[in-house]
Every structure is written in structure tokens, then in C-alpha cells.
Design an enzyme around this catalytic site. Sequence first.
Site, PDB file in Angstrom:
ATOM      1  CG  ASP A  87      -2.339   5.355  -2.781  1.00 49.26           C
ATOM      2  OD1 ASP A  87      -3.420   5.564  -3.542  1.00 49.26           O
ATOM      3  OD2 ASP A  87      -1.685   4.085  -2.540  1.00 49.26           O
TER       4      ASP A  87
ATOM      5  CE  LYS B 254       4.243  -0.494   5.261  1.00 52.40           C
ATOM      6  NZ  LYS B 254       4.235   1.049   5.048  1.00 52.40           N
TER       7      LYS B 254
END
Length: 877
Positions: free
Chosen positions: A652, A556
Site C-alpha cells: 500500500d 494507535k
Amino acid sequence: MKIENSKWKNNPSTIGIQFLSSRSSASPPNMAAAIFLLALSLALPSASSTVAFSPKDNILIVCGANSLVNLPDGRIFKTDMGSAGYLQAKDDVHVSTEPGKGLPSPLCQTARIFQSEATYSFHLTGAGWHWIRLHFYPMNSTEHDLKTAMFSVSTDDVVLLHRFSIDANQTSSYVVKEYLLNVTQPQINLKFAPVSNSFAFINAIELVSAPDYLIPDSGSSLFPVQAYEGLNRFNYQFVYRLNVGGPPITSQNDTLGRLWENDGSYIKNKAMAANVSVPANVVKFPEDFPALIAPASVYSSAVRMADAETQQPNFNITWEFKADPNFDHMVRLHFCDIVSKSLNDLYFNVYINGKMAISGLDLSSLTNGLAVPYYKDIVVNSTLMSDSLTVQIGPMKQDTGSVNAILNGVEVLRMSSSVNSLDGEFGVDGKKAGMINRGTVAAVGFTMMFGAFVGLGAMVIKWHKRPQDWQKRNSFSSWLLPVHAGDTSFMSGSKTSLGSHKSGMYSTTFGLGRYFSFAEIQEATKNFDSNGVIGVGGFGNVYLGTIDEGTQVAIKRGNPHSEQGITEFQTEIQMLSKLRHRHLVSLIGYCDENSEMILVYEYMSNGPFRDHIYGKNLPPLSWKQRLEICIGSARGLHYLHTGTAQGIIHRDVKTTNILLDDNLVAKVADFGLSKDAAIGQGHVSTAVKGSFGYLDPEYFRRQQLTEKSDVYSFGVVLLEALCARPALNPQLPREQVNLAEWAMQWKRKGLLAKIIDPHLQGSINPESLKKFAEAAEKCLAEHGVDRPSMGDVLWNLEYALQLQEAFTEGKSEEESEESPEAMAASPTVSSPLPAADPAVETREPEGETRGNDLADIQNTEHSGTNMFAQFAHLEGR
Ligand SMILES: *[C@@H]1O[C@H](CO)[C@@H](O)[C@H](O)[C@H]1NC(C)=O
Ligand SMILES: *[C@@H]1O[C@H](CO)[C@@H](O)[C@H](O)[C@H]1NC(C)=O
């Protein structure tokens, strides 16, 4: 008559104030409606405030006129004749033309002509930013052909026009030149100087105070992309100002009297672009947003990619402007997501002059809402300029979200040169612009230039000269460095919601794992080959990489332009460094070399759960596989809620955040929005976060965050797994849009089996389905207190799996024609069962496993005897 412009006070723009208090009547059957209201016009202002602007200085004069001129926008221009005393000129004449002859403005009826140098002097009441607008219209005059006039205009400090003449090729010969000057003196002298044998003219002059925030001090530079400080040491000329995708906006519609053109004549590939607009009152200006940056009508219209969803999406939309390559330019881009149906659905790239200006612009994360304005200032160094300046928007290569890109408005500003000129190479003192002599103005500019060529060296310089708020700027190293420095206190200055936990942030026993050099990361990702991008988020891209000669990892890479990304990264590091669990994606290491912020995770080769349920044409998963995945993710969430001292709320939970490894083992990912339950509890947060379709209606209404919000979202995940359709699908008839609402209607009618994934029909044990559906229904209870804990959900899912396994076993026995009776017999009866586990029997809703070693939790998994114990117990109920 008092010369004061009523417009400034009486034409305020309205700010819609969020938030949800006015929507407290939303009950589950209304959820779809509520969501659409939220998406489209959460605007229903429960309160509103007005923004008016009263400029300290508001000098409006019409030149050569005998009397006042009233403009349709309400402003009144005074004459410069007689006692006004503005003008010192030796030989001036004034000319006028007949009224009502199709003049572009009432200000075009008269002009003043100067055969030699002439100066207007204006006294100001306050320092700071001032607009100067110069109106030129080459009206018909028998003695003078104004089109031939050639002259220069300057103040005592700044050159505004150098050898200017109305260009005969101009489509409209009415020209308004607009400047924004940072004035420090109590008087401005505006000097008109004709070139020899020519003359100067002017029709009208505006000199008006502007709000301070119109030019903030910091923006970002284009190449290299980094923070740019010192914007308010320049003077500016507005060269273009476009309301993209919307109608022209006149001074009537803009409190600051600005003109906004439609973008039609600048857009290159019109067929690929579509206009989109919403009513202006849908636009929600956040309280801390400088509301006069642009009128709501700029943000309420946009250009988006035409048919982005269905057509070949691989293109950019391009706007092209003529520009003077001798000047640095500032490009102000206005955005407002009026196209998305849900948050976190739109990511796109923005390029200026072919260079990446904003990578993966994630408006949802930046604004925490739809229809919320955002703007960004980008400085384009003259070394990157040609005769034209292009702005492009285009989609990102990505796995999730829409393929789309939008732009709502653009302003192009020319920045004053080193000799303080906005036109030509000379300053007011006749000095010529040179590279070195950029004076104080360009100490920063010099560093930037240096940065472009010297790279790292310049960074070092910048580092030593970092301003006080450096930690807020877009450099990941700025927040990672304290790991090495052993100083964690700097976090308090940043806007992270986790600031209160800073002290423990980097000192956990797990740390950040292994350290990777940037070279290792480059090698692992083939230098960030875009073909290796496997995900996109507010933080930047995720790449597939290979380390240690064969181990695949997900890498990432933080997008250094996204402040929200930094916050999410911080959250994720903080969370992950505390957490290790078989069903949570784990962090392998990180890299912070070269101001990079890179995290390395275990690679989940089978990608998001969602891709296996619908949308990607992957082979359908069996019911048992789906149950196992749901159980795995429930375990991960259960551990989050109970496995640490405070408990953690994911916030989430959705099928794209559940990832599958080689063996389809589910792991919960993406802790970017997570919160410690301790913070969440009873805490009323200002912004509801999460994804539409998964949002807990109670959280949505009360903004009170508990673990039960995750339980609600998980209920939606269960329904997705069962029905193989998205949580929210706006294309469906209204009653079907929201999965939770729609499926629960069928469930209440006892007909849920009718809407399950056709791939499951016939292979699913009705009892297993029943148990599963009950679990989902409980998760989706209106009130958090009525929802089960993740531990309870987990337990029910395991039970559903048991029922299914017994069913398939029975089936295969039937198929092998060995024991047809076994089918009829209850599997419990034929199973040798140990005694029920009393812990299971007395399980408390909040889970007595809180604080347990995670090994305990993992040990229960697939341990046959234990499962049958639960199974037997349930059967006995
Ligand atoms: C501008 O203002 C006029 C008069 O107030 C109004 O009729 C018009 O609709 C407005 N236009 C826009 C684009 O807002
Ligand atoms: C969009 O524009 C940028 C910059 O000019 C370019 O690098 C990129 O390849 C373009 N994308 C497409 C799909 O044409």
C-alpha cells in the site's frame, strides 16, 4: 391445481461473481477506464450463480374466501374454508367486500371474524425459522366494524399480539404483522382470542420456512459494544424494514416475500441527505455472503451526506422510529459502498440511540471491494430504549479520505421478552415479565446487563465462558494475550493471511517494545481527546500523545469492532517487530490492558508527504526536499524488500503512507497490508488490496504479488511529488483522471516539464528532471520484470539529487557573480572524484544488498564521496 409457489424457484436473485480474469485486456492507456469499470461495475460477471430458495413449509391462506387468491407476485393463497382443516372455531363468520374497490391487496377482499377463541393449526415439515405474516384489513362490513375489534394472538409458546386493535390513526389501515419464530414443534397453533365483548378478525396468514442464516447466532451489543451471542434463542417481530435511499420493494422483488419501505418518512434532516443509486447488477455479492439477507436492490441504493465534500461536514443523518421501550431490539444495518471512487476512502461512524454503535466503519477493509454488501446486527438493550429508536450516521474526524457516510438499509426487530412475548408484559401462561426470571433465554442477556453496570467484572465472567471461536471475536486482548501465555498456536484459528507464520510471531528479538499501562496511555492522550486524533484507519484512530514529560508519540488505538482491523494490527505488529530502519516508522511500545489494543509509535510531526505536495496549502517543498523524501522512502522500501530473509512487500505504497518527521526525513508507515514476499510470490490472492491509482496493473490482472507491485506504486508516488496532484482525480477530464497514464503520455512526447508543479518551474535542473522522470517511467513499466528493483530506483534518485545539487550550486555561484563559467562547465569536470565504486557498476537488478546489515544501507546515505562516485560513473556512461 398444485399449491406451490413458482415464485420461490423462478425468481432467483443473481449473484455477480468477481473477479478480474475477464479484464485481462487492460493495458496502461486503459487503466482509467479499467479502474472505473472496477469501481462501478466490476460486476461484469465472468460467471454467475443463481440463488433460489425453496421453503420446506409454504402455507399461504386467505381467510374466509371461497376460492384461491392469486397475488401479483405469483404466490397463490389457499382458502381456509371447507376441507382445508386448519381452523377450529365455535362461532366464526366470514365477510367479504366487493372486488376492485381500491383494495390495498387481493387478500383484503375477505376476512374471518371470531366472536370467541379460535385456533388455526398448521403441520410443519421442518423445524427452524419460520415467517408468520398476519394480514389485517378492517374492510367495510355492515354487521361488524372491524376497526373496533380488539384481540390477542399467540402460538403455544409466544405472544404475538396483546389486546391489538387497528389503530384509527394509522396512515394505512392495512396492517401486516410479521414475525420470525424459531419453531421446534411439528405443529403450530395460532390462537385468536378476542377481549370480552369484542371480536377478532384476520384476512390472511402466511407461514413459511425461512433460511437458517437469516438470524445468525452472534451480533454485537450496543453498550458496551461487544460481541453478543445467542441471537437465535429469541423470537422476533419485524417492526421496520427500509430500503434506504431507494424505492419501496414489494414481495414481487424479494425472493423471501418481504416488503421494504422507502425511508422518506423516517429521515429527520432530509435536506442534508441525498439519495444515490447504481443499477442492481453492480452489487457484487461475495460467494460466502448469505445472498437472501436482502435483495440487491437494497444494496444498490443508499442515502449519503448531501454535498459532503463542499459544505460544512459536521452533521449526522438521523432516522427515527417509534419503538416499544419494554423490549430489547435488534437493529440490522445494511451497507454497500456505492459512493466511493476508490478503496479505503470512506470511514464513518454509526450511532444508535445516541451511542456509538460502529466507530470508523471501514467498508473497504471489511469487504475488500466497492459495491460489496455488508450488514451488521446490533442489539439494543431495553435499558437503552425510549419511545423512539434513532439510527444516525456521520463523518469521522480524519485527515484523509472523503467526508461522507452512507446507509443502504435498516431493519428493526423486536426481540421476545423473558416470558417469550412480543407484545405486552405477559407470556402465554400469564406470567409477567420480570428482571430475574429471564430463564435460559437470557443467561447471556443477564451477563450483558451486568456488563453494562459492572464492566470489568462482567468481562471476567465472559472470559471464563468464552465460546470456542472466541479468538475471532472483537477483543484485541484475545489475540494479544498469548504474548503473556506463551501460546502462539491459537492464531491458526483466525482468518489472518499470516497464519502460517504464527510460530515466529511474538518470539522475535525485537518483541513489542515497551509496555504501557492503560493509565499511562490515557494520560498521554488526555483520555483519548478527540482533538488529538491525527489519523484514522481500518484499525481505529491514531492520537497524538505525550509520554515521559515531553516526548511526542503517535498512539494507535484499535477499534475493537473491526475484525479487519485486528488482522491489520496483527500484520503490523508482526512486520514491525521484525523491522528496524531509519526510514520505517518505528514502534515504541504497546498496551493491552482493559482489552485494549494500543500501539505506540514514534511521532512524525510533519505528517503525510501528500499534505506537503498538495491539498493542504502547506509551504511548497523545494525539488531537493522532494528528492530527499523520495530517496528516504525508497530506502525504506528497499530495506523492506531486501533487509529480511524473505523480503516484505508493503502493498500500500502511497503518499499518505510516507510520513515526515521534524526534519522532513521520510519514513514508510502502515504495514497493515504487508505480506512476506515468500507468501506473495506466485501466490494468487483472492482479493486485490491496495489503493486505486497506485495499483500495479499486472497485480490487478493476475493477482500475483511481487515486490515489483510496490515499485509500480512508488512510480506513482514519484509522479505525485513532481506534478503535485492526486494519483486519481475523477473530477478531471477522462484522459487526465489517472496520473500515471496521463503523465506518461506527456513523458513520451518529451513534454513532461509542462505538467510539473508550477512551484518547481525554473528551480529544477532539466537533467535532474530527466533522470527522475526516467526512473518513474521504469517503475511504471507494464510488466513487473521490466521494472527496476527499489535498489536501482534509489540509485537513480540519488543521481537526480546530485544533478540538482550541482545545478543549485552552480546557480548560487552565478548569483554571487564569482564564477560564471562554472555554470557552463560540467560539474563532474570540476569535482575531485574518487574512482567509481565497482559495486555500483555491477549492481544487479534484484540488489546484491539483500540480507545486508541495515547499517550498510543507512551508511550510504548522504555520504558525499560515495555519491560522487556514483555520479562520476554515471556521467561517464
Ligand atoms: C420489481 O419487479 C418488477 C417486476 O419484475 C420490476 O418491473 C420492477 O422494476 C422491480 N422493482 C425494483 C425496485 O427492483
Ligand atoms: C452525531 O450523533 C452522535 C450521537 O447522537 C453525537 O454524539 C455526535 O456529536 C453527532 N455528531 C454531530 C457532528 O452532530
